[in-house]
Design a protein around this motif. Sequence first.
Motif, PDB file in Angstrom:
ATOM      1  N   LEU A   1       1.007  -1.357  -0.117  1.00  0.00           N
ATOM      2  CA  LEU A   1      -0.177  -0.056  -0.091  1.00  0.00           C
ATOM      3  C   LEU A   1       0.823   1.095   0.026  1.00  0.00           C
ATOM      4  O   LEU A   1       1.733   1.389   0.776  1.00  0.00           O
ATOM      5  N   ASP A   2       0.509   2.271  -0.924  1.00  0.00           N
ATOM      6  CA  ASP A   2       1.107   3.409  -0.962  1.00  0.00           C
ATOM      7  C   ASP A   2       0.631   4.540  -0.216  1.00  0.00           C
ATOM      8  O   ASP A   2       1.478   5.360   0.546  1.00  0.00           O
ATOM      9  N   ALA A   3      -0.728   4.684  -0.329  1.00  0.00           N
ATOM     10  CA  ALA A   3      -1.248   5.535   0.656  1.00  0.00           C
ATOM     11  C   ALA A   3      -2.645   4.877   1.145  1.00  0.00           C
ATOM     12  O   ALA A   3      -3.473   4.234   0.093  1.00  0.00           O
ATOM     13  N   GLY A   4      -3.036   5.319   2.193  1.00  0.00           N
ATOM     14  CA  GLY A   4      -4.544   4.738   2.606  1.00  0.00           C
ATOM     15  C   GLY A   4      -5.422   5.611   3.101  1.00  0.00           C
ATOM     16  O   GLY A   4      -4.779   6.711   3.829  1.00  0.00           O
ATOM     17  N   LEU A   5      -6.656   5.580   2.999  1.00  0.00           N
ATOM     18  CA  LEU A   5      -7.735   6.335   3.899  1.00  0.00           C
ATOM     19  C   LEU A   5      -8.676   5.629   4.584  1.00  0.00           C
ATOM     20  O   LEU A   5      -8.989   4.639   4.172  1.00  0.00           O
ATOM     21  N   ALA A   6      -8.674   5.984   6.124  1.00  0.00           N
ATOM     22  CA  ALA A   6      -9.660   5.210   6.942  1.00  0.00           C
ATOM     23  C   ALA A   6     -10.790   5.985   6.612  1.00  0.00           C
ATOM     24  O   ALA A   6     -11.196   6.991   6.852  1.00  0.00           O
ATOM     25  N   LEU A   7     -11.709   4.970   5.835  1.00  0.00           N
ATOM     26  CA  LEU A   7     -13.113   5.424   5.292  1.00  0.00           C
ATOM     27  C   LEU A   7     -14.149   5.045   6.184  1.00  0.00           C
ATOM     28  O   LEU A   7     -14.575   3.625   6.204  1.00  0.00           O
ATOM     29  N   GLY A   8     -14.925   5.817   6.786  1.00  0.00           N
ATOM     30  CA  GLY A   8     -16.224   5.629   7.720  1.00  0.00           C
ATOM     31  C   GLY A   8     -17.304   5.688   6.984  1.00  0.00           C
ATOM     32  O   GLY A   8     -17.460   5.517   5.779  1.00  0.00           O
ATOM     33  N   THR A   9     -18.431   6.389   7.418  1.00  0.00           N
ATOM     34  CA  THR A   9     -19.630   6.710   6.768  1.00  0.00           C
ATOM     35  C   THR A   9     -19.662   7.796   5.929  1.00  0.00           C
ATOM     36  O   THR A   9     -20.348   7.994   5.004  1.00  0.00           O
ATOM     37  N   ASP A  10     -18.560   8.603   6.111  1.00  0.00           N
ATOM     38  CA  ASP A  10     -18.441   9.736   5.214  1.00  0.00           C
ATOM     39  C   ASP A  10     -17.675   9.648   3.994  1.00  0.00           C
ATOM     40  O   ASP A  10     -16.483   9.784   4.012  1.00  0.00           O
ATOM     41  N   LEU A  11     -18.285   9.039   3.141  1.00  0.00           N
ATOM     42  CA  LEU A  11     -17.567   8.666   1.738  1.00  0.00           C
ATOM     43  C   LEU A  11     -17.252   9.916   0.860  1.00  0.00           C
ATOM     44  O   LEU A  11     -16.684   9.652  -0.162  1.00  0.00           O
ATOM     45  N   ALA A  12     -17.664  11.086   1.033  1.00  0.00           N
ATOM     46  CA  ALA A  12     -17.196  12.183   0.308  1.00  0.00           C
ATOM     47  C   ALA A  12     -15.849  12.475   0.550  1.00  0.00           C
ATOM     48  O   ALA A  12     -15.231  13.339  -0.422  1.00  0.00           O
ATOM     49  N   THR A  13     -15.148  11.843   1.355  1.00  0.00           N
ATOM     50  CA  THR A  13     -13.539  12.049   1.530  1.00  0.00           C
ATOM     51  C   THR A  13     -12.755  11.424   0.548  1.00  0.00           C
ATOM     52  O   THR A  13     -11.498  11.498   0.369  1.00  0.00           O
ATOM     53  N   LEU A  14     -13.412  10.310  -0.191  1.00  0.00           N
ATOM     54  CA  LEU A  14     -12.760   9.480  -0.870  1.00  0.00           C
ATOM     55  C   LEU A  14     -12.206  10.112  -2.215  1.00  0.00           C
ATOM     56  O   LEU A  14     -11.014  10.028  -2.401  1.00  0.00           O
ATOM     57  N   ALA A  15     -12.836  10.929  -2.948  1.00  0.00           N
ATOM     58  CA  ALA A  15     -12.531  11.279  -4.068  1.00  0.00           C
ATOM     59  C   ALA A  15     -11.357  12.525  -3.955  1.00  0.00           C
ATOM     60  O   ALA A  15     -10.396  12.398  -4.407  1.00  0.00           O
ATOM     61  N   PRO A  16     -11.492  13.323  -3.016  1.00  0.00           N
ATOM     62  CA  PRO A  16     -10.465  14.183  -2.618  1.00  0.00           C
ATOM     63  C   PRO A  16      -8.964  13.538  -2.289  1.00  0.00           C
ATOM     64  O   PRO A  16      -8.019  14.005  -2.591  1.00  0.00           O
ATOM     65  N   PHE A  17      -9.161  12.330  -1.683  1.00  0.00           N
ATOM     66  CA  PHE A  17      -8.167  11.519  -1.278  1.00  0.00           C
ATOM     67  C   PHE A  17      -7.465  10.978  -2.398  1.00  0.00           C
ATOM     68  O   PHE A  17      -6.036  11.339  -2.722  1.00  0.00           O
ATOM     69  N   VAL A  18      -8.274  10.381  -3.272  1.00  0.00           N
ATOM     70  CA  VAL A  18      -7.540   9.804  -4.580  1.00  0.00           C
ATOM     71  C   VAL A  18      -7.013  10.854  -5.343  1.00  0.00           C
ATOM     72  O   VAL A  18      -5.971  10.766  -5.948  1.00  0.00           O
ATOM     73  N   ARG A  19      -7.524  11.873  -5.414  1.00  0.00           N
ATOM     74  CA  ARG A  19      -7.203  13.035  -6.455  1.00  0.00           C
ATOM     75  C   ARG A  19      -6.046  13.849  -5.828  1.00  0.00           C
ATOM     76  O   ARG A  19      -4.848  14.161  -6.627  1.00  0.00           O
ATOM     77  N   GLU A  20      -5.817  13.690  -4.740  1.00  0.00           N
ATOM     78  CA  GLU A  20      -4.564  14.408  -4.136  1.00  0.00           C
ATOM     79  C   GLU A  20      -3.271  13.638  -4.285  1.00  0.00           C
ATOM     80  O   GLU A  20      -2.153  13.870  -4.438  1.00  0.00           O
ATOM     81  N   HIS A  21      -3.632  12.194  -4.199  1.00  0.00           N
ATOM     82  CA  HIS A  21      -2.379  11.280  -4.495  1.00  0.00           C
ATOM     83  C   HIS A  21      -2.308  10.844  -5.914  1.00  0.00           C
ATOM     84  O   HIS A  21      -1.375  10.014  -6.257  1.00  0.00           O
ATOM     85  N   THR A  22      -2.955  11.458  -6.870  1.00  0.00           N
ATOM     86  CA  THR A  22      -2.768  11.111  -8.262  1.00  0.00           C
ATOM     87  C   THR A  22      -2.777  12.556  -9.148  1.00  0.00           C
ATOM     88  O   THR A  22      -3.037  12.303 -10.288  1.00  0.00           O
ATOM     89  N   ASP A  23      -2.321  13.407  -8.286  1.00  0.00           N
ATOM     90  CA  ASP A  23      -2.029  14.884  -9.133  1.00  0.00           C
ATOM     91  C   ASP A  23      -3.459  15.231 -10.100  1.00  0.00           C
ATOM     92  O   ASP A  23      -3.325  15.879 -10.940  1.00  0.00           O
ATOM     93  N   GLY A  24      -4.510  14.931  -9.129  1.00  0.00           N
ATOM     94  CA  GLY A  24      -5.875  15.258  -9.707  1.00  0.00           C
ATOM     95  C   GLY A  24      -6.532  14.530 -10.965  1.00  0.00           C
ATOM     96  O   GLY A  24      -7.863  14.512 -11.164  1.00  0.00           O
ATOM     97  N   ARG A  25      -5.729  13.228 -11.314  1.00  0.00           N
ATOM     98  CA  ARG A  25      -6.297  12.397 -12.299  1.00  0.00           C
ATOM     99  C   ARG A  25      -7.600  11.615 -11.929  1.00  0.00           C
ATOM    100  O   ARG A  25      -8.413  11.196 -12.637  1.00  0.00           O
ATOM    101  N   GLY A  26      -7.208  11.035 -10.726  1.00  0.00           N
ATOM    102  CA  GLY A  26      -8.038   9.890 -10.383  1.00  0.00           C
ATOM    103  C   GLY A  26      -7.570   8.361 -10.391  1.00  0.00           C
ATOM    104  O   GLY A  26      -6.348   8.364 -11.251  1.00  0.00           O
ATOM    105  N   ALA A  27      -8.031   7.548  -9.979  1.00  0.00           N
ATOM    106  CA  ALA A  27      -7.685   6.083 -10.041  1.00  0.00           C
ATOM    107  C   ALA A  27      -7.716   5.363 -11.560  1.00  0.00           C
ATOM    108  O   ALA A  27      -9.026   5.780 -12.195  1.00  0.00           O
TER     109      ALA A  27
END
Length: 328
Positions: free
Chosen positions: A185-211
């Motif tokens: 694993l290169d970077a991880g997110l503890a994801l609870g009920t607030d799934l809105a945090t997922l997209a910003p996390f992924v874009r932060e770690h992909t220079d805005g591209r997404g997975a």
Amino acid sequence: MKAAVITKPGGPDVLEIHDRPDPVPGHEQILVRVRASALNRADLLQRRGAYPPPAGAPVDIPGIEFAGEVVALGPGAREWRVGDRVWGLVGGGAHAELLVTHERAVAPIPDALAWADAGAVPEAFITAHDALRQADARPGEVVLVHAVGSGVGLAAAQLSRAWGMRCLGTARTPQKLDRARNHGLDAGLALGTDLATLAPFVREHTDGRGADVALDLVGGPYLDATLGSMATLGRIVLVGTMAGARGELDYRRLLQGRITLRGTVLRARPIEERIAVTRRFGAEVGPALASGAVRPVVDSRFSLDELPRAHERLESNATFGKVVVTMS
């Protein structure tokens, strides 16, 4: 032989160890003495009466993966010799001392692996390998894995790193993410009920591209959140539904991103497809397991007699890696 038997639908207490007749290998089948297996969500669902086994599998003996040695050959079986160490997947019946399976639906176990470690391999690594291949994952891409602390999740993270990809992952707790960093694993997110945090996390770690690729082992509302985290032309493979089998999707994300979404399952596939998947796993992942480039992660070990406790452990959702069941 001794076998774990589901006496009726219910909790772990409905599991009992019974004596059953030894199975007899048929045409092109082999008889395998199971040395180790592991638990899967399918076993829990089958025990509850919510996931019947496919046709031809034992109706009341759970277990879909095994590591063991060949003890007899059925008529026409020629690929293996008595004493060969093999592993694979079956529709059911692996939580027993013996099972029969098609001789081409198994792969060789590397000599370096002990039985308990080998028992943790088949479902996790075959599923992860097959899902990454279905997604056409390529070196240099970013793979997002939900439930990265699970057996399949850890296998996917390791294979991603071994194949030159970066792996982002989610888990219930930061502790699981910290441990998963030692397994690809290169970077991880503890994801609870607030799934809105997922997209910003992924874009932060992909220079805005997404997975580029996502393996969703959770389902439910995670799938829609994953759609919002994908790069253009991203590929999502839905592998599990731990968070539910239904959910809403924003189709605009699917269309605008030209994203491919596909589901996968192994247990119910026709035998020829399972043979092909197992053979490709043996050829492409077997050498990596032999060299130690990737390795199974064992959460805990239980004997066959302790199977109810093993079910309780998996149901706790506190596991990291596989819950292994040893037969001897």
